[in-house]
Design a protein around this motif. Structure first.
Motif, mmCIF file in Angstrom:
data_model
loop_
_atom_site.group_PDB
_atom_site.id
_atom_site.type_symbol
_atom_site.label_atom_id
_atom_site.label_comp_id
_atom_site.label_asym_id
_atom_site.label_seq_id
_atom_site.Cartn_x
_atom_site.Cartn_y
_atom_site.Cartn_z
ATOM 1 N N VAL A 141 53.542 50.491 36.385
ATOM 2 C CA VAL A 141 52.165 50.860 36.712
ATOM 3 C C VAL A 141 51.182 49.835 36.100
ATOM 4 O O VAL A 141 51.506 49.202 35.092
ATOM 5 C CB VAL A 141 51.869 52.304 36.208
ATOM 6 C CG1 VAL A 141 51.970 52.395 34.695
ATOM 7 C CG2 VAL A 141 50.522 52.827 36.669
ATOM 8 N N VAL A 142 50.039 49.680 36.770
ATOM 9 C CA VAL A 142 48.969 48.846 36.191
ATOM 10 C C VAL A 142 47.781 49.766 35.897
ATOM 11 O O VAL A 142 47.338 50.502 36.788
ATOM 12 C CB VAL A 142 48.532 47.725 37.161
ATOM 13 C CG1 VAL A 142 47.400 46.900 36.542
ATOM 14 C CG2 VAL A 142 49.707 46.824 37.528
ATOM 15 N N LEU A 143 47.348 49.763 34.613
ATOM 16 C CA LEU A 143 46.145 50.527 34.246
ATOM 17 C C LEU A 143 45.073 49.488 33.931
ATOM 18 O O LEU A 143 45.352 48.502 33.242
ATOM 19 C CB LEU A 143 46.414 51.402 33.005
ATOM 20 C CG LEU A 143 47.610 52.362 33.113
ATOM 21 C CD1 LEU A 143 47.806 53.115 31.796
ATOM 22 C CD2 LEU A 143 47.404 53.361 34.254
ATOM 23 N N SER A 144 43.873 49.724 34.455
ATOM 24 C CA SER A 144 42.874 48.679 34.262
ATOM 25 C C SER A 144 41.515 49.264 33.859
ATOM 26 O O SER A 144 41.046 50.228 34.471
ATOM 27 C CB SER A 144 42.733 47.871 35.552
ATOM 28 O OG SER A 144 41.699 46.932 35.424
ATOM 29 N N ASP A 145 40.928 48.656 32.817
ATOM 30 C CA ASP A 145 39.552 48.971 32.431
ATOM 31 C C ASP A 145 38.645 48.489 33.564
ATOM 32 O O ASP A 145 39.034 47.614 34.348
ATOM 33 C CB ASP A 145 39.241 48.220 31.114
ATOM 34 C CG ASP A 145 37.905 48.674 30.544
ATOM 35 O OD1 ASP A 145 37.360 49.676 31.073
ATOM 36 O OD2 ASP A 145 37.452 48.030 29.587
ATOM 37 N N TYR A 146 37.431 49.061 33.653
ATOM 38 C CA TYR A 146 36.582 48.654 34.769
ATOM 39 C C TYR A 146 35.877 47.334 34.481
ATOM 40 O O TYR A 146 35.900 46.427 35.293
ATOM 41 C CB TYR A 146 35.571 49.763 35.090
ATOM 42 C CG TYR A 146 34.861 49.488 36.383
ATOM 43 C CD1 TYR A 146 35.526 49.691 37.609
ATOM 44 C CD2 TYR A 146 33.559 48.992 36.410
ATOM 45 C CE1 TYR A 146 34.920 49.401 38.798
ATOM 46 C CE2 TYR A 146 32.940 48.692 37.608
ATOM 47 C CZ TYR A 146 33.612 48.903 38.800
ATOM 48 O OH TYR A 146 33.004 48.616 39.984
ATOM 49 N N HIS A 147 35.286 47.264 33.240
ATOM 50 C CA HIS A 147 34.548 46.035 32.873
ATOM 51 C C HIS A 147 35.227 45.348 31.727
ATOM 52 O O HIS A 147 35.528 45.971 30.716
ATOM 53 C CB HIS A 147 33.118 46.398 32.402
ATOM 54 C CG HIS A 147 32.228 46.744 33.551
ATOM 55 N ND1 HIS A 147 31.935 45.869 34.569
ATOM 56 C CD2 HIS A 147 31.550 47.897 33.848
ATOM 57 C CE1 HIS A 147 31.139 46.453 35.425
ATOM 58 N NE2 HIS A 147 30.893 47.705 35.021
ATOM 59 N N LEU A 148 35.493 44.072 31.869
ATOM 60 C CA LEU A 148 35.985 43.251 30.752
ATOM 61 C C LEU A 148 35.079 42.039 30.706
ATOM 62 O O LEU A 148 34.514 41.653 31.742
ATOM 63 C CB LEU A 148 37.427 42.784 30.998
ATOM 64 C CG LEU A 148 38.550 43.784 30.764
ATOM 65 C CD1 LEU A 148 38.771 44.637 31.987
ATOM 66 C CD2 LEU A 148 39.811 43.049 30.377
ATOM 67 N N PRO A 149 34.930 41.395 29.542
ATOM 68 C CA PRO A 149 34.021 40.247 29.467
ATOM 69 C C PRO A 149 34.381 39.173 30.496
ATOM 70 O O PRO A 149 33.518 38.630 31.174
ATOM 71 C CB PRO A 149 34.222 39.730 28.037
ATOM 72 C CG PRO A 149 34.833 40.857 27.280
ATOM 73 C CD PRO A 149 35.535 41.732 28.252
ATOM 74 N N ALA A 150 35.696 38.866 30.656
ATOM 75 C CA ALA A 150 36.048 37.757 31.551
ATOM 76 C C ALA A 150 36.841 38.232 32.768
ATOM 77 O O ALA A 150 37.469 37.442 33.458
ATOM 78 C CB ALA A 150 36.873 36.732 30.770
ATOM 79 N N PHE A 151 36.867 39.509 33.010
ATOM 80 C CA PHE A 151 37.754 40.055 34.049
ATOM 81 C C PHE A 151 37.205 41.417 34.444
ATOM 82 O O PHE A 151 36.229 41.897 33.873
ATOM 83 C CB PHE A 151 39.158 40.193 33.426
ATOM 84 C CG PHE A 151 40.292 40.169 34.425
ATOM 85 C CD1 PHE A 151 40.160 39.604 35.685
ATOM 86 C CD2 PHE A 151 41.528 40.714 34.074
ATOM 87 C CE1 PHE A 151 41.236 39.582 36.554
ATOM 88 C CE2 PHE A 151 42.601 40.682 34.951
ATOM 89 C CZ PHE A 151 42.459 40.108 36.203
ATOM 90 N N GLY A 152 37.806 42.099 35.399
ATOM 91 C CA GLY A 152 37.335 43.423 35.769
ATOM 92 C C GLY A 152 38.346 44.063 36.687
ATOM 93 O O GLY A 152 39.287 43.409 37.164
ATOM 94 N N ALA A 153 38.173 45.370 36.956
ATOM 95 C CA ALA A 153 39.136 46.132 37.768
ATOM 96 C C ALA A 153 39.274 45.541 39.168
ATOM 97 O O ALA A 153 40.370 45.446 39.717
ATOM 98 C CB ALA A 153 38.716 47.586 37.849
ATOM 99 N N GLU A 154 38.119 45.085 39.721
ATOM 100 C CA GLU A 154 38.169 44.576 41.090
ATOM 101 C C GLU A 154 39.040 43.322 41.185
ATOM 102 O O GLU A 154 39.923 43.215 42.047
ATOM 103 C CB GLU A 154 36.736 44.273 41.546
ATOM 104 C CG GLU A 154 36.665 44.055 43.029
ATOM 105 C CD GLU A 154 35.225 43.918 43.519
ATOM 106 O OE1 GLU A 154 34.296 44.286 42.762
ATOM 107 O OE2 GLU A 154 35.049 43.454 44.654
#
Ligand code: ADP
Length: 493
Positions: A53-66
């Protein structure tokens, strides 16, 4: 029993990561978790494989869920992708769910995390299974489409629902012309209504029917099909369709028919020839008898009145007539053997051999032959023919002796699987093993002056053995005198 879970977590906060891990443990899972913060790290991890499974935060400083979702989709892996976020904005959630995210969870309310993961993993497993099944069906349908044998599927009323390209090539019908009609479209008209009834009864009772059809193409020409027709059952075990697999065997059938005709023709020609040999040799006897009698009469009456040269000529005529008489007699024996239709019975080979030796009494005594006979079995055979066989072989063993050497002849039998092998061994002039064609009629290795004979004896032996479905051959050992004639007699000729 806790389940281990390989989690790829897209998250910049170590604390949040710990929270997620605790939640998973709390939910009864054993997480094996790797945290990434950039697309490059994520790509590197995904390429190693083995994720659940991949769990992803919505906002990251250099990355994001999208971007993380795009990275996952670019990798081609079908993994559940769940977004974890502090603040859930409905339109963002909907946008990402539309693009393939599975769920959107609030970080502050992670109680739904484990059930969501489990549900998504089940869905992913279902998807994988479906993909596999679809791939299997694709291969199966391609195999049927490209099959070199014709395939036809009908419903339970016999209405065609599918034909493959091979059927179309064989029958001349396009698929759309065949579908919706019955197999009657290729019916040649030679199969009887009873056969069709048997076919239908066989397949509707769940069995496979195998047989041959002389089918008619769309253009009216005919072809032979070797067919197997079997029922197809649905998941509940009921017959839902019938599938017919047919192989075009027209060429083979034509060759078989030609072969059959050739065999019939040969058999007919052969029996005609045998009849001719019999009639000819039988009818020749009469004029020959007249010739011999009158020549002998002439010789007796006018012997003194003829000059020595005429006497010599007369002797030639008498000798030739005697040889012809022998030849005709041998030919008669031969044609009797080939035309024989006597039945087989259980006979004692020892007795039969004994009769043959008694018939040869004079020549045995004259040559001073010593004959030893081993233990001989009981066999199923034509008694008269078996006697004739021994008489010919022993007669030859005596005739083809070495000058000045009394014949020593040994007769014995040996048990082999399903048959007896009998040997007649002599110490005579011998024979080369390459001379197996001595079993052909009129084949002789010596002139008449050296050894009298007609060249029919061994041909008679061969016929007798063929009549008994056995084999006959001759063997000799280099450096040893004589030769051994061997023959086999199967237990059930
Ligand atoms: P025939 O004895 O009348 O010549 P056969 O058909 O019996 O005719 O035999 C064919 C030939 O096989 C003989 O002419 C002879 O050359 C050879 N042959 C047969 N039996 C023997 C034997 N026991 N030893 C050597 N030669 C043999």
């Amino acid at each position: 029993m806790p389940k281990s879970l390989r989690v790829l977590l897209v998250e910049d906060s170590v604390d949040d990561a710990e929270l997620v891990e605790l939640e998973l443990i709390h939910g009864g899972l054993i997480p094996d978790m790797v945290r990434v913060e950039t697309a490059a790290e994520m790509r590197a991890c995904l390429s190693q494989g083995g994720w659940d499974v991949v769990l992803s935060d919505y906002h990251l400083p250099a990355f994001g869920a999208e971007a993380a979702l795009e990275t996952l989709q670019a990798s081609g892996l079908d993994l559940p992708f769940i977004i974890l976020s502090g603040m859930v904005r409905a339109e963002e959630a909907v946008k990402l769910m539309k693009r393939g995210a599975c769920d959107f969870l609030d970080k502050a309310a992670l109680a739904r995390l484990v059930p969501a993961i489990e549900r998504e993993m089940r869905d992913a497993a279902d998807r994988a299974q479906r993909r596999e099944a679809e791939a299997r069906v694709r291969v199966l349908s391609m195999a049927v489409e490209q099959s070199p044998v014709a395939v036809m599927i009908t419903d339970t009323h016999g209405v065609i629902t599918y034909v493959n390209p091979c059927f179309c090539a064989n029958s001349g019908y396009e698929a759309h012309e065949a579908v919706g009609r019955t197999p009657d479209i290729v019916k040649g008209g030679e199969t009887s209504p009873e056969e069709y009834r048997t076919l239908w009864q066989t397949i509707t009772s769940g069995h496979v029917w195998r047989g041959m059809f002389h089918n008619r193409r769309k253009d009216g020409s005919y072809y032979w099909d070797e067919a197997s027709i079997s029922p197809v059952r649905d998941l509940s075990g009921n017959i839902s369709h019938f599938v017919g697999i047919t192989l075009d065997v027209t060429e083979r059938q034509i060759k078989d028919q030609e072969l059959h005709k050739a065999i019939e023709h040969l058999t007919e020609a052969n029996s005609e020839l045998e009849r001719f040999a019999y009639v000819a040799s039988h009818d020749l006897q009469e004029p020959l008898r007249t010739l011999t009698s009158f020549t002998q009469l002439l010789d007796r009456r006018f012997h003194d009145r003829m000059d020595p040269e005429a006497d010599e000529y007369m002797a030639f005529i008498v000798d030739a007539a005697k040889r012809m008489h022998r030849l005709i007699n041998d030919l008669l024996t031969y044609s009797r053997v080939t035309n024989a239709d006597r039945g087989f019975s259980r006979v004692s080979m020892a007795n039969t051999c004994d009769v043959a030796l008694r018939n040869l009494k004079c020549s045995i005594e004259e040559a001073g032959a010593v004959i030893t006979v081993g233990e001989l079995p009981e066999v199923v055979a034509d008694e008269v023919q078996l006697m004739q066989l021994f008489q010919n072989l022993v007669g030859n063993a005596i005739k083809f002796r070495r000058p000045g050497v009394p014949p020593e002849i040994a007769i014995s039998a040996q048990r082999r699987t399903g048959e007896w092998m009998v040997s007649v061994q002599d110490n005579g002039i011998g024979i080369s093993t390459t001379d197996q064609d001595i079993f052909e009629i009129f084949r002789r290795l010596h002139t008449h002056a050296e050894y009298p004979g007609t060249g029919v004896g061994l041909a008679v032996c061969k016929c007798i053995i063929q009549h008994h479905h056995g084999r006959i051959w001759v063997e000799s050992k280099p450096g040893e005198a004589g030769c051994t004639f061997l023959f086999t007699l199967p237990d059930s000729p």
